[in-house]
Design an enzyme around this catalytic site. Structure first.
Site, PDB file in Angstrom:
ATOM      1  N   CYS A  14       1.182  -0.839   0.465  1.00 17.56           N
ATOM      2  CA  CYS A  14      -0.451  -0.145  -0.545  1.00 17.56           C
ATOM      3  C   CYS A  14       0.242   1.073   0.524  1.00 17.56           C
ATOM      4  CB  CYS A  14      -1.573   0.046   1.476  1.00 17.56           C
ATOM      5  SG  CYS A  14      -0.049  -0.035   2.978  1.00 17.56           S
ATOM      6  N   CYS A  17       3.810   1.608   2.944  1.00 19.60           N
ATOM      7  CA  CYS A  17       4.634   1.027   2.146  1.00 19.60           C
ATOM      8  C   CYS A  17       5.687   1.746   2.031  1.00 19.60           C
ATOM      9  CB  CYS A  17       4.444  -0.592   1.397  1.00 19.60           C
ATOM     10  SG  CYS A  17       3.722  -1.362   2.739  1.00 19.60           S
ATOM     11  N   ASP A 434       9.695  24.607 -34.185  1.00 19.54           N
ATOM     12  CA  ASP A 434      10.770  25.137 -34.904  1.00 19.54           C
ATOM     13  C   ASP A 434      10.213  24.758 -36.673  1.00 19.54           C
ATOM     14  OD1 ASP A 434      13.076  25.658 -36.152  1.00 19.54           O
ATOM     15  OD2 ASP A 434      13.208  23.681 -36.202  1.00 19.54           O
ATOM     16  N   ASP A 633      13.986  19.576 -34.244  1.00 17.75           N
ATOM     17  CA  ASP A 633      14.550  18.040 -35.121  1.00 17.75           C
ATOM     18  C   ASP A 633      15.864  17.318 -33.290  1.00 17.75           C
ATOM     19  OD1 ASP A 633      16.596  19.893 -35.026  1.00 17.75           O
ATOM     20  OD2 ASP A 633      16.549  19.804 -37.213  1.00 17.75           O
ATOM     21  N   ASP A 637      18.609  21.892 -32.468  1.00 18.39           N
ATOM     22  CA  ASP A 637      17.160  22.706 -31.502  1.00 18.39           C
ATOM     23  C   ASP A 637      17.940  22.573 -30.300  1.00 18.39           C
ATOM     24  OD1 ASP A 637      16.153  24.827 -34.167  1.00 18.39           O
ATOM     25  OD2 ASP A 637      15.415  22.397 -33.803  1.00 18.39           O
TER      26      ASP A 637
END
Length: 743
Positions: A14, A17, A434, A633, A637
């Site tokens: 749970c 834990c 771009d 790309d 960039d």
């Protein structure tokens, strides 16, 4: 320096834990950061370089759980381990169900069919019936149900109760009271002389069944990793010392020569040395058409050779291959905690102790003011509170949705390097693209050369192409390609000087050649005014105008056009349907940029932006609209990808894209951007649904289990129904998350 390690954590059930393991890891020597995922059962830690892993695993053991380091190549072992756990759970469920059924029939059958009660009393008698129930329930509780006692009772002693503690307390309370009644019934009032063996047995059985259903469903959340791992071959044909031998994948070394025949899957990344073929790369890039491969071309491990024999040199092996890095990215992202998870962590930190307090208060209130038999009523309602409140669903609500969402994105060719990108994508208000290589194919062509002066077409093109031959810019390559296609020989060039985003100059056979945008040449050559009008007309048609000067005299206007990707229009339309603004950032002049934007339906344009100005352009857009995603790309960039709230790299997972971007599209189909945003929105909505269910379930049913409706309606929630509801709540959360696989 630090290194990233993963641990498989056993025994978590749970959200409490998860928090306990994280706290233990945070205190371990050498651990700089730690994140634990309930859905994957893993801990992701940053360990100081040189620090030992043993104190870390000991810290987890001290918290009541088991930890095993996960090695890079141990995915199959982890799968086998999970399969063994599932088999053990299935065995325990069957045993518990077989033993629980007669207990329920003996105790509850008489309430449903009075004649059955009389038959039991006449044949077995009440004492024998109770003893039989005691034996069967004891086996259920201490054999299949031992996992709850083994984990829950020590947690209580450590004053760190968890879900197992609640189940252990509830089932032991019902069993202990029933054992006392069976052994010493004559010492207690007749109205309280009831046994609840069926409650203890059914609690264990139903919660085990819930665990089994949950484990099966959680197994499906790892389908994306499983599919990716299935792309890896087990062995390959490697040429060593002049002979070809079958070599295991783990034994392939860099620079090995590997032979792959038609229909075989390529083992590792490499470069073709000999042969021609077509390779199906659809499982990685999403591109349906096979790609032609010949000498010098790159191959990617996991793709399929179709119709020719190829020999290639291994350039990436082991964990360095594209496929291995994709698997690693998906795993890391699935193991990430979203910011929304912090709310759950804060709540669950105090949830179990509060529940135990409510159960104790329930017991006291019913014992003091409840109707007879007060003790029995107090015990049953307290047990119901303990069982109904187990916070399993809370702990699973977020990580299961994240796992399935990121896995589904990977199926669609969208790789999320960072899980946080899911939440940031959902918050995106504007997507900036771009232009070159992203919205366009990145392969421009020279479509117009308008001369000025007395020089001839061939001479001008020869001088311009010769000056541009050493440039890597797509426009320069387009000019050089045009010259070569016309059979024009290039001349030597020196004194090459380039101004990024503006233009270049070079000396060709003693002739000074300058080529660039109008802003590059305008200051030097005011007489460009007339040529700029020609350029404006070309720009309005979507071409990029350039100007050339030879020996200081304006010589030509050039028009270069790049083809727009087929997917661009559909992607931008899809983003608009998601309610997002779309922008374009480009170095083109405004006329060209506006023409392309109009054609594609783009909302805003930042034109004539120099490479170093892209980040400033992003900041302007962010100030206007809010959270911003940038699509580039992944090569030129990188600064903009890193500066955006979410950087999305379009390509095939190049090194720069992987490092700079938050999201990588394995193909160049821009619909992947829409898929990424759509998956993000669907995943966050799914998480909200799960959290609502988990919290609403507990908030609404804990009071019912405590008996608040009893004075008005006479309604009480039995521990058996509480166990069933609790188990089904976890199954519901996981099943709801799995709906994302159909997105």
């Amino acid at each position: 320096m630090s290194e990233r390690l993963q641990l498989a954590i056993e025994g978590m059930s749970c959200a409490s834990c998860v928090r306990r393991v994280e706290q233990a890891l945070a205190k371990a020597p050498g651990v700089e950061a730690a994140s634990v995922n309930l859905a994957t059962g893993r801990a992701d830690i940053m360990l100081a370089r040189g620090a030992s892993i043993e104190p870390v695993t000991h810290a987890v053991t001290g918290a009541g759980y088991q930890a095993r380091p996960i090695r890079e190549s141990s995915y199959q072992q982890e799968e086998q381990h999970r399969d063994r756990e599932l088999a053990e759970l299935k065995r325990d469920v069957i045993l518990a169900a077989v033993l629980t059924l007669p207990v329920v029939v003996l105790e509850m059958g008489g309430h449903i069919v009075p004649a059955f009660h009389h038959w039991v009393m006449q044949t077995l008698g009440q004492t024998a019936s109770w003893w039989l129930q005691l034996v069967l329930t004891s086996v259920v509780l201490f054999v299949p149900g031992r996992r709850f006692l083994k984990a829950g009772l020590p947690a209580l002693l450590r004053r760190a109760p968890d879900m197992n503690s609640l189940v252990a307390l509830g089932s032991l309370a019902a069993w202990s009271f029933s054992v006392f009644v069976t052994l010493f019934g004559s010492f207690i009032p007749e109205q309280t002389r009831h046994v609840y063996f069926e409650a203890a047995a059914v609690i264990v059985t139903l919660i085990l069944l819930g665990r089994l259903l949950e484990a099966r469903a959680k197994g499906k959340t790892g389908d994306a990793i499983r599919k990716l791992m299935d792309l890896q071959v087990k062995s390959a044909k490697v040429e060593r010392e002049g002979a070809i031998e079958e070599v295991a994948l783990s034994d392939i070394r860099l620079d090995d020569t590997i032979h792959v025949f038609p229909g075989e899957r390529i083992a590792v990344d490499g470069i073709v040395l000999a042969g021609d073929s077509y390779v199906d790369e659809s499982m990685l890039t999403g591109e349906a058409m096979p790609v032609a491969k010949r000498v010098g071309d790159e191959l990617t491990g996991g793709t399929v050779n179709q119709n020719g024999r190829l020999s290639f040199r291994a350039t990436r092996v082991g964990g360095d291959t594209v496929l291995a890095r994709i698997v690693q990215m998906v795993e890391e992202a699935q193991n990430t905690k979203l910011p929304i998870q912090q709310l759950v962590d804060r709540v669950t930190a105090v949830f179990v102790p509060i529940v135990m307090g409510i159960a104790a208060l329930t017991f006291l209130v019913w014992l003091l003011v409840g109707p007879e038999p007060a003790f029995t009523m107090a015990l049953i309602n307290a047990v119901a509170v303990l069982i109904i409140a187990c916070p399993c669903a809370m702990g699973l609500a977020t990580p299961t949705s994240v796992m399935v969402g990121i896995g589904r994105a990977a199926d669609l060719g969208v790789l999320l390097r960072k899980g946080q990108a899911l939440q940031l994508l959902r918050d995106t208000r504007v997507v900036a693209f771009d232009k070159t290589g992203t919205l366009t194919k990145g392969k421009p062509q020279l479509i117009e050369l308008i001369l000025r002066g007395s020089r001839q077409h061939e001479e001008v093109l020869q001088l311009i192409a010769s000056a541009e031959q050493h440039s890597e810019h797509p426009i320069a390559r387009a000019i050089v390609s045009a010259a070569r296609e016309q059979g024009i020989a290039l001349l030597p060039a020196d004194e090459f000087q380039a101004t990024p985003g503006m233009g270049m100059s070079a000396l060709v056979n003693g002739v000074r050649v300058e080529v660039g945008a109008d802003r590059f040449l305008a200051e030097k050559h005011p007489e460009l005014t007339e040529m700029a009008k020609q350029g404006a007309l070309l720009a309005n048609e979507g071409a990029t105008p350039l100007y050339a000067a030879i020996n200081g005299e304006p010589a030509a206007t050039l028009a270069v056009a790049d083809t727009i990707k087929e997917s661009a229009r559909a992607a931008i339309k899809g983003l608009h349907e998601l309610g997002l603004k779309v922008a374009m950032i480009t170095g083109d002049n405004r006329g060209t940029a506006e023409a392309i934007a109009h054609e594609l339906g783009i909302d805003e344009v930042a034109a004539e932006v120099l490479p170093e100005g892209k980040v400033d352009a992003l900041e302007n857009l962010r100030r206007q609209h809010g959270t911003l995603s940038f699509v580039g790309d992944g090569i030129n960039d990188a600064p903009a990808l890193a500066a955006a709230d979410v950087g999305i790299a379009v390509g095939t997972g190049t090194d720069i894209a992987i490092e700079a971007a938050d999201v990588v599209l394995m193909g160049d189909d821009l619909n992947g951007v829409v898929n990424a945003l759509g998956i993000s929105q669907a995943t966050l909505n799914n998480i909200k649904q799960n959290l609502f269910w988990a919290f609403a379930y507990n908030i609404s049913l804990i009071p019912v289990a405590a008996g608040v409706l009893y004075p008005v309606t006479g309604l009480l929630l039995s521990p058996m129904l509480a166990a069933g509801a609790m188990a089904m709540s976890s199954v519901f959360v996981v099943a709801n998350a799995l709906r994302l696989r159909r997105k």
